[in-house]
Design an enzyme around this catalytic site. Structure first.
Site, mmCIF file in Angstrom:
data_model
loop_
_atom_site.group_PDB
_atom_site.id
_atom_site.type_symbol
_atom_site.label_atom_id
_atom_site.label_comp_id
_atom_site.label_asym_id
_atom_site.label_seq_id
_atom_site.Cartn_x
_atom_site.Cartn_y
_atom_site.Cartn_z
ATOM 1 N N ARG A 106 6.901 13.019 -10.490
ATOM 2 C CA ARG A 106 5.666 12.527 -11.108
ATOM 3 C C ARG A 106 4.950 13.633 -11.878
ATOM 4 N NH1 ARG A 106 2.442 7.906 -9.844
ATOM 5 N NH2 ARG A 106 3.929 7.474 -8.173
ATOM 6 N N TYR A 209 16.318 9.665 -3.713
ATOM 7 C CA TYR A 209 16.987 9.878 -4.999
ATOM 8 C C TYR A 209 16.686 11.293 -5.492
ATOM 9 C CZ TYR A 209 12.355 8.187 -6.591
ATOM 10 O OH TYR A 209 11.005 7.979 -6.761
ATOM 11 N N ASP A 287 -3.228 0.469 -12.233
ATOM 12 C CA ASP A 287 -3.608 0.112 -10.868
ATOM 13 C C ASP A 287 -5.045 -0.355 -10.745
ATOM 14 O OD1 ASP A 287 -1.148 0.537 -9.762
ATOM 15 O OD2 ASP A 287 -1.615 2.475 -8.862
#
Length: 390
Positions: A106, A209, A287
Site C-alpha cells: 500500500r 501473497y 470508503d
C-alpha cells in the site's frame, strides 16, 4: 462543464483522495489535498490491484510506475488449512487481453500517486485536521484551528471516519460482523510465488501473497469472534496470539506465521453504503461513501474507479451539482454490489469440518479442473469493468 480554473479541496491523502486529485487536475482544476497526518504514508499492508483498477492507473499514465513497484499476480489458490492441500487454482492468465493483476504494498501505491500528484502541481497540505464541512454554492471546509477554505468543490475521501459523511447523512452506527483480522508482512523465506494463497479453515482463513519483488509476503488472517469494541487498523497484538489462533494451520501458512514479529489487529465492522453522496457542491468518495469488507480485495480499486468517474461526470455535466448527481448514479449500484459480494464471501472460506465442507471443496476442485474459464468468468463483472471507457 469546463473545470479549468475551478478550485477543488480533497479531504484525505489516501489512495482515493490522491487519485481524485490527479483525475481532477488533469481536467484543469486547481486542486488542494488536505491531510491530517504529518506525512503521506501508509505502512504495514499489501493490497491487490485488479484489472479494473489498473485501467484507471493506465488512463492516468501510472501503470508503468506501479508495475515497477509491484508483483504481477499469476493465480489465486484456495487451499485446505490442515496441510495446505490445493483445493482450487484460479489462473489469472485467463484474463489475457485485459489489464494485468498486481500485488503491491500500500505504501508503494501511495508513493506512486503522491509523486504524480506533486508533479501535476497539486498542493498537498499536511497537518490539516478538518473539523467540519458546510455544503453550499461555495462550500466551506472548517479546520480544527479555525481556518476556513471556500473552494468550488469539496471531495470527502477521508475514509470510515469521514468528516463529510455525517454532514450529508447523519450518524449511522456500524455493526460488528463477528470477525476480526490480523495483518502483517514477513520475509519471503518460503519462496512464495506470485499467487494469492487462501488457506481455508473452520471459522478462520488466511490470505498471503508476495510484495516488493517477492522479498516480502503480505498476510491477512481472519477469525470469527463474538465480541469486539474498538474499530481501528493499528491496534498492536502479540504475534504469539496470532500463532495460537491459527496453530492447526499447516503447510505454507504455518511457515509464514512462524516469521511474524509485528502484527496489527482490527475488528471488521459493516458500515452501510451512504444513501446521500453529494449535496451543495460536496461529494463523498471511496470508503467514506461505501466502506467494504476486505473479502473481495476491492476497497482501494473502488476508490480509484470513483475518482475517475467523478472527473468524467463533472466534465460532461452542465453544472457541478449535475455532475455530482451523475457521479452517484453511475457508481452507487456497482459499489453496492461489490460491498454485498464482499460481505457474503467470508463464509465460503470458514466452513466447519462437516460433510458440507468436503462436498464444497470437491466441487471447487472439479470446477477448476474441468471449467477453469467458467470459474474465472464469475468475476467478469468486477475485473472486466473499465470505467475509463464508459
Amino acid at each position: 462543464m469546463e473545470l479549468f480554473g475551478k478550485t477543488v479541496c480533497v479531504i484525505g491523502a489516501g489512495i482515493g483522495g490522491l487519485t481524485a486529485a490527479l483525475a481532477l487536475r488533469r481536467l484543469g482544476a486547481k486542486v488542494c489535498v488536505l491531510e491530517q497526518a504529518e506525512a503521506i504514508t501508509e505502512v504495514g499492508a499489501g493490497l491487490q490491484v485488479s484489472p479494473n483498477g489498473i485501467a484507471v492507473l493506465r488512463a492516468l499514465g501510472l501503470e508503468g510506475a506501479l508495475s515497477a513497484r509491484a508483483v504481477r499476480a499469476r493465480a489465486v489458490e484456495l487451499r485446505d488449512y490442515a496441510a495446505g492441500q490445493l483445493v482450487s487454482h484460479l489462473d489469472l492468465s485467463l484474463l489475457d487481453g485485459e489489464a494485468p493483476y498486481y500485488f503491491v504494498h500500500r505504501a508503494d501505491l501511495i508513493t506512486c500517486l503522491a509523486d504524480a500528484v506533486r508533479a501535476a502541481d497539486v498542493k498537498v497540505l499536511l497537518l490539516q485536521k478538518v473539523n467540519t464541512v458546510v455544503p453550499g454554492a461555495r462550500p466551506k471546509v472548517i479546520l480544527s484551528n479555525g481556518a476556513e477554505m471556500k473552494p468550488d468543490l469539496v471531495v470527502g475521501a477521508d475514509g470510515l471516519h469521514s468528516r463529510l459523511r455525517p454532514v450529508l447523512n447523519g450518524t449511522i452506527a456500524p455493526f460488528f460482523t463477528r470477525q476480526v483480522a490480523w495483518r502483517t508482512t514477513v520475509p519471503n523465506t518460503i519462496g512464495h510465488g506470485p499467487v494469492a494463497q487462501v488457506h481455508m479453515g473452520p471459522h478462520r482463513h488466511m490470505v498471503s501473497y508476495p510484495l516488493r519483488g517477492g522479498e516480502r509476503v503480505n498476510i491477512v488472517a481472519v477469525q470469527e469472534q463474538v465480541g469486539w469494541s474498538e474499530e481501528g487498523w493499528q491496534i498492536a497484538d502479540d504475534p504469539d496470539t496470532l500463532r495460537r489462533v491459527f496453530a492447526d494451520f499447516g503447510g505454507d501458512a504455518r511457515a509464514l506465521l512462524s516469521e511474524v514479529t509485528d502484527v496489527r489487529k482490527w475488528g471488521l465492522f459493516r458500515h452501510p453504503v451512504a444513501p446521500v453522496w453529494h449535496k451543495g457542491n460536496c461529494a463523498l468518495l471511496g470508503d467514506s461513501a461505501h466502506p467494504t469488507l476486505p473479502f473481495m480485495a476491492q476497497g482501494a480499486v473502488m476508490a480509484m474507479e470513483d475518482a475517475w468517474v467523478l472527473g468524467d461526470a463533472l466534465q460532461k455535466a452542465a453544472t457541478i451539482e449535475d455532475g455530482l448527481s451523475q457521479y452517484q448514479t453511475r457508481r452507487e449500484m456497482r459499489t453496492a454490489r461489490v460491498v454485498a459480494a464482499a460481505s457474503k464471501n467470508a463464509w465460503k472460506y470458514h466452513l466447519s469440518n462437516t460433510p458440507i465442507r468436503k462436498i464444497a471443496h470437491l466441487g471447487l476442485r472439479v470446477a477448476s479442473a474441468v471449467a477453469p474459464k467458467k470459474m474465472m468468468g464469475q468475476f467478469d463483472w468486477i475485473y472486466r469493468h473499465d470505467v475509463t471507457q464508459s
